[in-house]
Design an enzyme around this catalytic site. Sequence first.
Site, PDB file in Angstrom:
ATOM      1  N   ARG A  81     -47.440   4.023  72.192  1.00  0.00           N
ATOM      2  CA  ARG A  81     -48.196   5.162  71.673  1.00  0.00           C
ATOM      3  C   ARG A  81     -48.166   6.406  72.262  1.00  0.00           C
ATOM      4  NH1 ARG A  81     -48.103   1.265  69.604  1.00  0.00           N
ATOM      5  NH2 ARG A  81     -49.532  -0.472  69.030  1.00  0.00           N
ATOM      6  N   SER A  87     -57.930   1.866  66.185  1.00  0.00           N
ATOM      7  CA  SER A  87     -58.217   1.485  67.535  1.00  0.00           C
ATOM      8  C   SER A  87     -58.496   2.892  68.447  1.00  0.00           C
ATOM      9  CB  SER A  87     -56.955   0.701  67.947  1.00  0.00           C
ATOM     10  OG  SER A  87     -56.832  -0.533  67.279  1.00  0.00           O
ATOM     11  N   GLU A 108     -56.663   6.641  72.214  1.00  0.00           N
ATOM     12  CA  GLU A 108     -55.537   6.718  71.596  1.00  0.00           C
ATOM     13  C   GLU A 108     -55.450   8.154  70.908  1.00  0.00           C
ATOM     14  OE1 GLU A 108     -53.658   4.073  68.955  1.00  0.00           O
ATOM     15  OE2 GLU A 108     -54.073   2.365  70.111  1.00  0.00           O
TER      16      GLU A 108
END
Length: 342
Positions: A168, A242, A338
């Site tokens: 990520r 998420s 994130e």
Amino acid sequence: MALLDPHYPLGRHNTFRFEAAARYAAHVRAAQDIAEALTDPRARGLPVLVLGGGSNIVLTRDFDGLVLLMEIPGVQVGRATLDGRAVHTVTAGAGESWHGLVARTVADGLPGLENLALIPGTVGAAPIQNIGAYGVEIKDRFHSLRAYDRHAGEFVTLDAADCAFGYRDSLFKRAGADRYVIAEVTFALPVDWQPDTHYAELARELAARDIAAPAAQDIFDAVVAIRRRKLPDPAEIGNAGSFFKNPIVDTATRDALLARFPGLVGYAQPDGSYKLAAGWMIDQCGFKGRQSGAVGVYDKQALVLVHRGGGSAVQLMTLAREIQDTVHARFGVRIEPEPVVI
């Protein structure tokens, strides 16, 4: 030509639907619009924020700078050789819908992106986050991208090594965060495609459908079904998918945690480390389904934070920090958000 709109509202441009405004915003519908907007005298010296679908951002305040609203369209298909293997190349404008691109490639017989179905956002944002799901990441299907280099004042082409992809993560979240504006991305989809179904949840879904030898469309359909069961539709409930990354720990840490928490969910990584399921840890701390005013934790997936309207990003981040601190106190592991927080 990119025109700068003053005092531009951003509520429609982030999937949490938090109200904020930009000093200036420019609708970027062609690559040359990037340079035009950035060289406008009114934008000189201002910070710059690039927004696609706004599905990976938390706007806690107004943005006192220039927002580039990426709307560059277009998809082109070709053939190439990459590392000695034949690939289909798919080049898409930064403003193309990510899920739309995945659906189109699968329908056109160009498999390779199907595990990444139904991820919100635009093509231009995909390499920034190195988006991934169900065993596949952007880096696995990446060829190159074309971006405007703000330092050099020109367009450049970057390959996978240049982009320095991580979990990520990428160059565009680190040293290149304020340097590059992505205009288009080229993906390399294998001609000799093989299905990737090693991710346990995906394998179970395919087994439940009695599919032993899945085609790309089967995987696409299965991923869409799983995500629709677990994740809220941003059009109905504000969210960014998420919210927390799954933390990666070494073997000793994982073994020590497993001894204390036999139900710990983790996945072995190629380098010998383990990726722990942040959602499981959040659930174990009692947050799943918890509501705090207008914000909360989704009742079907503890990784997802939601905004049901009328709340603020400050409230959301207060909840996020409470979750982080509680998980750390119980498991000794720090989970990180994130989305980009502005």
